[in-house]
Design an enzyme around this catalytic site. Structure first.
Site, PDB file in Angstrom:
ATOM      1  N   LYS A 204       0.853  -1.191   0.000  1.00  0.00           N
ATOM      2  CA  LYS A 204       0.000   0.000   0.000  1.00  0.00           C
ATOM      3  C   LYS A 204       0.889   1.242   0.000  1.00  0.00           C
ATOM      4  CE  LYS A 204      -1.733   2.755   2.945  1.00  0.00           C
ATOM      5  NZ  LYS A 204      -1.760   3.997   2.095  1.00  0.00           N
ATOM      6  N   GLU A 277      10.426   1.769  10.248  1.00  0.00           N
ATOM      7  CA  GLU A 277      11.403   2.844  10.109  1.00  0.00           C
ATOM      8  C   GLU A 277      10.640   4.148  10.238  1.00  0.00           C
ATOM      9  OE1 GLU A 277      12.875   5.632   7.812  1.00  0.00           O
ATOM     10  OE2 GLU A 277      14.211   4.312   6.685  1.00  0.00           O
ATOM     11  N   CYS A 311      14.111  10.775   5.617  1.00  0.00           N
ATOM     12  CA  CYS A 311      14.099  10.289   6.998  1.00  0.00           C
ATOM     13  C   CYS A 311      15.459  10.403   7.667  1.00  0.00           C
ATOM     14  CB  CYS A 311      13.610   8.843   7.026  1.00  0.00           C
ATOM     15  SG  CYS A 311      14.563   7.716   5.986  1.00  0.00           S
ATOM     16  N   GLU A 409      10.266  16.728  14.784  1.00  0.00           N
ATOM     17  CA  GLU A 409      10.735  16.601  13.403  1.00  0.00           C
ATOM     18  C   GLU A 409       9.992  17.575  12.501  1.00  0.00           C
ATOM     19  OE1 GLU A 409      11.713  12.951  10.336  1.00  0.00           O
ATOM     20  OE2 GLU A 409       9.906  12.820  11.568  1.00  0.00           O
TER      21      GLU A 409
END
Length: 540
Positions: A204, A277, A311, A409
């Site tokens: 997905k 992750e 990331c 973040e």
């Protein structure tokens, strides 16, 4: 770049919008026939579609059919049927398919890069990183899967008479939920390892970047991977993500820490494994003996590659007092020399952000920091004159804990600078917060930097490089500590996570019990004597 006047001289060089009459790829990814050929691969029968718009110009890119929870059930049913035969396919045959995929990705990389740019808006050089990394991954597992998955011998309890083998058997069907920031790469690299191990995949991709993932599925089939083995569903995570977790034998997710927690809970309820992750607030350390030109160049790539939507990119830079001013001068100058633009051509250093939501987040973080006393050394503004979602590469100084961007973040082209007095202080501050994905250390003393790396709470640490050294070294595992995730991609761990460990022991001549009428007590004495003997012989 003048922070008070985003259009002033000294700012990023601007490239105008591309000219459709002179760019043969200008409408390439918008051709209805092309989009229809890709979306035909989706398991989506509900009859609804979602519009996807390109961050390059906010123009409609495609209408993507949406999957329902029932479609997810069907996708898993198809994948399970295909996986039975695939698990019986020799590993060597699977490897050959991956090596063919390697060549196909390189042969069609222009098409792949175009589509990535249309869906994400990223600069072409950053879009190129995606087919490059997929090809590397396909080649790596195409060469090493048999070695990682081979049955191994282990010492038996009775030397010679007990033969023990450990097998690696596939888990079954792996659910892969991938993000928008690297839509081709992250849609494929985790799944490549899964199918190398004999599994099927239900994927997905993020709703913004379904087309890149579907192009990957097409290439897999052309490489010889059975079409039914790799199923793709599309839709909002809240709508169909739970259905994937409910049916998968293992889940691989790349995305936010908040969503990762939800997936981990769902997997725990079903007693299945997952690899996650997640987010990061990654630190870069510039030690007093660093080569400042290399450090400044690396810091630009570390902070602004893919507009900071990476990331493993850096959002915090800690610089030794002794070199702080000289580093900042070089870093700001290199940042202001970046070229911003929204074209499909090579030459741009940075493209737009992915969406209005991402632009709003970045703007809010910078505005909050400035309102609370942070200083903007360069950047600091949205650039609607370049495109709908552009934000200047921004360097902040004086960021403190009460500011949102201190610990949260940003996931955009914003980085904060901090001085440090000694290396122990730098490590402690770099380890602040709850994340632990990636870190970087610049120093001309490699041994010293490697020693310090062991004290950094991050799954990967790059010495004199931003992130590419670890991410491109396919034999080394990559993943996060703490709230940056669990599990590892790449290397042996990247493929073994998709397997179950099975021990098979064959016993010969003797059995584990009294022999020839021996009493239980006598048997116990014999076994005790054997244990003492084995210890003297050095047996484990």
């Amino acid at each position: 770049m003048n922070a008070q006047n985003p259009a002033s001289a000294g700012g990023p060089v601007v490239e105008g919008p591309r000219d459709p009459e002179h760019d043969p790829r200008a409408s390439y990814a918008l051709e209805p026939e092309y989009v229809a050929a890709l979306t035909e691969r989706l398991v989506a029968t509900g009859g609804t579609t979602a519009e996807v718009r390109s961050p390059l110009n906010d123009a409609p890119l495609a209408h993507v059919p949406q999957s329902t929870p029932a479609d997810v059930v069907e996708a898993f049913a198809r994948a399970r049927r295909a996986q039975i035969g695939w698990a019986r396919t020799p590993v060597e045959a699977r490897q050959r398919a991956l090596l063919r995929l390697h060549d196909l990705v390189l042969d069609r990389q222009d098409e792949i890069i175009d589509l990535i740019q249309w869906e994400t808006g990223k600069a072409r050089k950053h879009a190129f990183d995606e087919p490059l990394h997929v090809a590397l991954t396909a080649r790596y597992y195409g060469r090493t899967a048999a070695r990682h998955l081979a049955t191994t011998r282990r010492p038996g309890v009775v030397p010679v008479l007990t033969r023990v083998e450990v097998n690696r058997v596939p888990k079954g069907v792996v659910g892969i939920i991938s993000p928008w920031n690297y839509p081709f790469d992250l849609a494929l690299i985790d799944g490549i390892a899964a199918i190398a191990a004999g599994n099927a995949v239900v994927a997905k991709p993020d709703a913004q970047t379904v087309l890149s993932a579907l192009l990957g599925a097409e290439l897999l089939e052309q490489a010889g991977i059975p079409r039914e083995l790799w199923q793709v569903v599309a839709g909002d995570g809240a709508e169909i993500g739970g259905a994937i977790v409910e049916r998968a034998d293992y889940v691989c997710f790349t995305g936010s820490t908040a969503t990762g927690r939800l997936i981990a809970r769902g997997c725990a309820d079903r007693l299945i494994g997952c690899s996650l992750e997640l987010g990061g607030k990654n630190p870069l350390l510039v030690l007093r003996d660093a080569d400042l030109e290399k450090a400044a160049e690396g810091a630009v790539r570390a902070s602004f590659s893919n507009s900071g939507q990476l990331c493993v990119s850096m959002e915090r830079i800690f610089v030794a007092d002794q070199v702080y001013d000289r580093f900042v001068e070089r870093f700001v100058a290199r940042t202001e020399a970046l070229t911003l633009g929204s074209t499909l051509e090579w030459g741009n250093d940075m493209g737009p952000l992915i969406s209005r939501q991402q632009l709003d987040t970045v703007t809010a973080h910078v505005d909050d920091a400035v309102a609370k006393g942070a200083r903007v050394l360069t950047g600091g503004h949205a650039r609607p004159d370049l495109g709908p979602y552009f934000f200047e590469p921004t360097i902040l100084e004086g960021v403190s804990p009460e500011m949102t961007c201190f610990g949260r973040e940003t996931f955009g082209p914003v980085v904060s600078l901090y001085r440090f007095h000694d290396e122990a202080d730098a490590i402690a501050r770099a380890n602040g917060g709850e994340y632990g994905l990636n870190a970087s250390i610049y120093s001309q003393d490699g041994a010293r930097a490697r020693f310090l790396a062991r004290h950094v709470k991050a799954g990967t640490v790059n010495i004199n490089e931003a992130f590419a050294a670890t991410f491109a070294s396919l034999d080394a595992p990559m993943g996060g500590m703490r709230e940056s995730g669990t599990g590892r991609r790449q290397g042996a761990e990247g493929v073994l996570r998709y397997t179950e460990t099975q021990s098979v022991a064959t016993q010969r001549l003797i059995r584990f019990g009294p022999q020839l009428g021996m009493s239980d007590e006598a048997y116990a004495k014999v076994m005790n004597a054997n244990l003492r003997l084995m210890k003297k012989l050095g047996r484990a």
